[in-house]
Design a protein around this motif. Structure first.
Motif, PDB file in Angstrom:
ATOM      1  N   PHE A   1       0.806 -12.032 -16.088  1.00  7.90           N
ATOM      2  CA  PHE A   1      -0.240 -11.010 -16.073  1.00  7.90           C
ATOM      3  C   PHE A   1      -0.062 -10.065 -14.899  1.00  7.90           C
ATOM      4  O   PHE A   1      -0.202  -8.844 -15.045  1.00  7.90           O
ATOM      5  CB  PHE A   1      -1.639 -11.625 -16.023  1.00  7.90           C
ATOM      6  N   LEU A   2       0.240 -10.595 -13.725  1.00  6.82           N
ATOM      7  CA  LEU A   2       0.433  -9.719 -12.565  1.00  6.82           C
ATOM      8  C   LEU A   2       1.618  -8.787 -12.763  1.00  6.82           C
ATOM      9  O   LEU A   2       1.690  -7.731 -12.137  1.00  6.82           O
ATOM     10  CB  LEU A   2       0.634 -10.551 -11.297  1.00  6.82           C
ATOM     11  N   CYS A   3       2.543  -9.167 -13.641  1.00 10.43           N
ATOM     12  CA  CYS A   3       3.699  -8.317 -13.945  1.00 10.43           C
ATOM     13  C   CYS A   3       3.420  -7.347 -15.094  1.00 10.43           C
ATOM     14  O   CYS A   3       4.277  -6.521 -15.425  1.00 10.43           O
ATOM     15  CB  CYS A   3       4.899  -9.184 -14.317  1.00 10.43           C
ATOM     16  N   SER A   4       2.253  -7.429 -15.688  1.00 10.49           N
ATOM     17  CA  SER A   4       1.959  -6.662 -16.895  1.00 10.49           C
ATOM     18  C   SER A   4       1.636  -5.203 -16.590  1.00 10.49           C
ATOM     19  O   SER A   4       1.325  -4.825 -15.455  1.00 10.49           O
ATOM     20  CB  SER A   4       0.771  -7.287 -17.629  1.00 10.49           C
ATOM     21  N   ALA A   5       1.673  -4.393 -17.642  1.00  5.65           N
ATOM     22  CA  ALA A   5       1.272  -2.990 -17.516  1.00  5.65           C
ATOM     23  C   ALA A   5      -0.194  -2.884 -17.137  1.00  5.65           C
ATOM     24  O   ALA A   5      -0.601  -1.956 -16.433  1.00  5.65           O
ATOM     25  CB  ALA A   5       1.532  -2.271 -18.838  1.00  5.65           C
ATOM     26  N   GLN A   6      -1.014  -3.834 -17.582  1.00  7.55           N
ATOM     27  CA  GLN A   6      -2.459  -3.791 -17.333  1.00  7.55           C
ATOM     28  C   GLN A   6      -2.837  -4.127 -15.893  1.00  7.55           C
ATOM     29  O   GLN A   6      -3.977  -3.923 -15.492  1.00  7.55           O
ATOM     30  CB  GLN A   6      -3.184  -4.765 -18.281  1.00  7.55           C
ATOM     31  N   ALA A   7      -1.884  -4.656 -15.110  1.00  7.38           N
ATOM     32  CA  ALA A   7      -2.191  -5.087 -13.745  1.00  7.38           C
ATOM     33  C   ALA A   7      -1.823  -4.035 -12.701  1.00  7.38           C
ATOM     34  O   ALA A   7      -1.696  -4.351 -11.522  1.00  7.38           O
ATOM     35  CB  ALA A   7      -1.470  -6.394 -13.432  1.00  7.38           C
ATOM     36  N   GLY A   8      -1.693  -2.792 -13.110  1.00  4.02           N
ATOM     37  CA  GLY A   8      -1.260  -1.754 -12.187  1.00  4.02           C
ATOM     38  C   GLY A   8      -2.241  -1.428 -11.073  1.00  4.02           C
ATOM     39  O   GLY A   8      -1.865  -0.779 -10.087  1.00  4.02           O
ATOM     40  N   PHE A   9      -3.495  -1.864 -11.210  1.00  2.78           N
ATOM     41  CA  PHE A   9      -4.503  -1.582 -10.180  1.00  2.78           C
ATOM     42  C   PHE A   9      -4.730  -2.792  -9.280  1.00  2.78           C
ATOM     43  O   PHE A   9      -5.642  -2.809  -8.473  1.00  2.78           O
ATOM     44  CB  PHE A   9      -5.821  -1.158 -10.846  1.00  2.78           C
ATOM     45  N   VAL A  10      -3.872  -3.790  -9.416  1.00  2.00           N
ATOM     46  CA  VAL A  10      -3.953  -5.000  -8.592  1.00  2.00           C
ATOM     47  C   VAL A  10      -2.742  -5.024  -7.679  1.00  2.00           C
ATOM     48  O   VAL A  10      -1.610  -5.186  -8.144  1.00  2.00           O
ATOM     49  CB  VAL A  10      -3.966  -6.280  -9.458  1.00  2.00           C
ATOM     50  N   THR A  11      -2.944  -4.856  -6.390  1.00  2.00           N
ATOM     51  CA  THR A  11      -1.808  -4.896  -5.468  1.00  2.00           C
ATOM     52  C   THR A  11      -2.247  -5.376  -4.086  1.00  2.00           C
ATOM     53  O   THR A  11      -3.405  -5.213  -3.696  1.00  2.00           O
ATOM     54  CB  THR A  11      -1.113  -3.525  -5.365  1.00  2.00           C
ATOM     55  N   GLY A  12      -1.324  -5.993  -3.378  1.00  2.65           N
ATOM     56  CA  GLY A  12      -1.614  -6.506  -2.048  1.00  2.65           C
ATOM     57  C   GLY A  12      -2.534  -7.706  -2.047  1.00  2.65           C
ATOM     58  O   GLY A  12      -3.127  -8.034  -1.026  1.00  2.65           O
TER      59      GLY A  12
ATOM     60  N   ARG B   1       0.822  -1.222   0.000  1.00  5.77           N
ATOM     61  CA  ARG B   1       0.000   0.000   0.000  1.00  5.77           C
ATOM     62  C   ARG B   1       0.849   1.262   0.000  1.00  5.77           C
ATOM     63  O   ARG B   1       0.428   2.295  -0.509  1.00  5.77           O
ATOM     64  CB  ARG B   1      -0.922   0.004   1.212  1.00  5.77           C
ATOM     65  N   SER B   2       2.048   1.161   0.523  1.00  4.29           N
ATOM     66  CA  SER B   2       2.898   2.353   0.635  1.00  4.29           C
ATOM     67  C   SER B   2       3.555   2.747  -0.680  1.00  4.29           C
ATOM     68  O   SER B   2       4.040   3.865  -0.814  1.00  4.29           O
ATOM     69  CB  SER B   2       3.968   2.140   1.704  1.00  4.29           C
ATOM     70  N   VAL B   3       3.598   1.836  -1.652  1.00  8.44           N
ATOM     71  CA  VAL B   3       4.261   2.141  -2.926  1.00  8.44           C
ATOM     72  C   VAL B   3       3.307   2.115  -4.114  1.00  8.44           C
ATOM     73  O   VAL B   3       3.712   2.371  -5.248  1.00  8.44           O
ATOM     74  CB  VAL B   3       5.429   1.165  -3.185  1.00  8.44           C
ATOM     75  N   ALA B   4       2.041   1.854  -3.863  1.00  4.58           N
ATOM     76  CA  ALA B   4       1.071   1.737  -4.961  1.00  4.58           C
ATOM     77  C   ALA B   4       0.931   3.035  -5.749  1.00  4.58           C
ATOM     78  O   ALA B   4       0.666   3.007  -6.957  1.00  4.58           O
ATOM     79  CB  ALA B   4      -0.283   1.305  -4.421  1.00  4.58           C
ATOM     80  N   HIS B   5       1.135   4.165  -5.085  1.00  5.40           N
ATOM     81  CA  HIS B   5       0.992   5.459  -5.766  1.00  5.40           C
ATOM     82  C   HIS B   5       2.003   5.633  -6.898  1.00  5.40           C
ATOM     83  O   HIS B   5       1.802   6.444  -7.805  1.00  5.40           O
ATOM     84  CB  HIS B   5       1.186   6.596  -4.751  1.00  5.40           C
ATOM     85  N   ALA B   6       3.100   4.870  -6.857  1.00  6.23           N
ATOM     86  CA  ALA B   6       4.179   5.007  -7.837  1.00  6.23           C
ATOM     87  C   ALA B   6       4.104   3.932  -8.919  1.00  6.23           C
ATOM     88  O   ALA B   6       5.091   3.696  -9.616  1.00  6.23           O
ATOM     89  CB  ALA B   6       5.531   4.953  -7.136  1.00  6.23           C
ATOM     90  N   ASN B   7       2.935   3.297  -9.061  1.00  5.35           N
ATOM     91  CA  ASN B   7       2.775   2.235 -10.056  1.00  5.35           C
ATOM     92  C   ASN B   7       3.698   1.062  -9.769  1.00  5.35           C
ATOM     93  O   ASN B   7       4.235   0.421 -10.668  1.00  5.35           O
ATOM     94  CB  ASN B   7       3.007   2.767 -11.476  1.00  5.35           C
TER      95      ASN B   7
END
Length: 259
Positions: free
Chosen positions: A234-245, A169-175
């Motif tokens: 997929f989790l490493c893809s550009a499209q997965a930027g809104f999936v974290t934690g 959660r602490s680094v999500a803002h930086a993609n």
């Protein structure tokens, strides 16, 4: 689907065979430069040559035990920067929890919790600065559904999940995303060794143990490593930027819960 990561650099720990190898292959197929890692240089060289031949990607072999004191530094020194990190390491051998002494306990925590954290610490700030990073931690389905005999593996991996949950959660803002892949029963060498051990303990054939295992999975089969590798990519893809934690369980429906 174009994953949007061609030209990125990925480091995949413990990737000469099994699920780690499958992840490395899919990232190479997506156009990444991939660091393949194994404890023996010869195994890393062989895997790198095979993946490169199959995908045309640049694959860098690094033979080092990532759990050794100098392991993370030697692994990461193979490339100028890391855009994608896939944490992976073999779990401790199955045993009764009463037989897990302090030395074994600390070794299990070091391999499956402390070492992945050290690697994340080493790469995450660079990812934040570049405004792109993907970290995938391969843990185990036993994090959600503990299995007797794998208590140390389950505990260490659950500890890693809890530790990195707040970091994500602490680094999500930086993609920069941090996620977890929880494999169930996949057709790997580790599954084969567990089946062999069970067969010896029960005095039955390995084939019978395997059949009983498949029967407990709603999909009625073991997973294929390539399926796991595709999920990792997929989790490493550009499209997965809104999936974290998140912890993605891939087990053919074996886990009976809804959460």
């Amino acid at each position: 689907m174009d994953l949007g990561i061609a030209g990125r650099t990925a480091v995949v720990c413990a990737s000469t065979r099994g699920l780690g190898r499958a992840c490395a292959e899919e990232l190479a197929r997506a156009g990444c430069t991939v660091v393949v890692n194994g404890r023996e240089q010869a195994a890393a060289d062989r895997a790198a040559a095979e993946i490169s031949a199959a995908t045309g990607a640049e694959v860098v072999p690094v033979g080092v035990d990532v759990g050794a004191p100098e392991g993370p530094e030697r692994l990461l020194a193979a490339v100028p920067q890391v855009d994608i990190l896939v944490n992976n390491n073999a779990g401790p051998p199955a045993r009764d929890f009463r037989k897990v002494d302090e030395e074994a306990l600390l070794a299990g925590v070091r391999a499956n919790m402390a070492t992945p954290i050290r690697l994340v610490q080493a790469v995450v700030d660079g990812m934040v600065e570049r405004r792109f990073g993907r970290i995938v931690n391969i843990t185990s389905g036993s994090v959600k559904m503990p299995l007797a005999g794998l208590d140390l593996s389950s505990g260490a991996r659950a500890g890693l999940t809890g530790f990195l949950a707040g970091v994500a959660r602490s680094v999500a803002h930086a993609n920069v995303t941090i996620n977890f892949l929880l494999p169930g029963s996949f057709a790997t060498d580790r599954l084969a060794s567990l089946q062999q051990r069970t067969a010896e303990q029960q005095g039955v054939s390995v084939e019978e143990v395997a059949a009983n295992g498949r029967a407990t999975i709603p999909a009625r089969r073991f997973g294929e490593p390539a399926e796991f590798g595709a999920a990792c990519a997929f989790l490493c893809s550009a499209q997965a930027g809104f999936v974290t934690g998140q912890s993605l369980l891939i087990d053919g429906g074996a886990y009976p819960g809804v959460l």
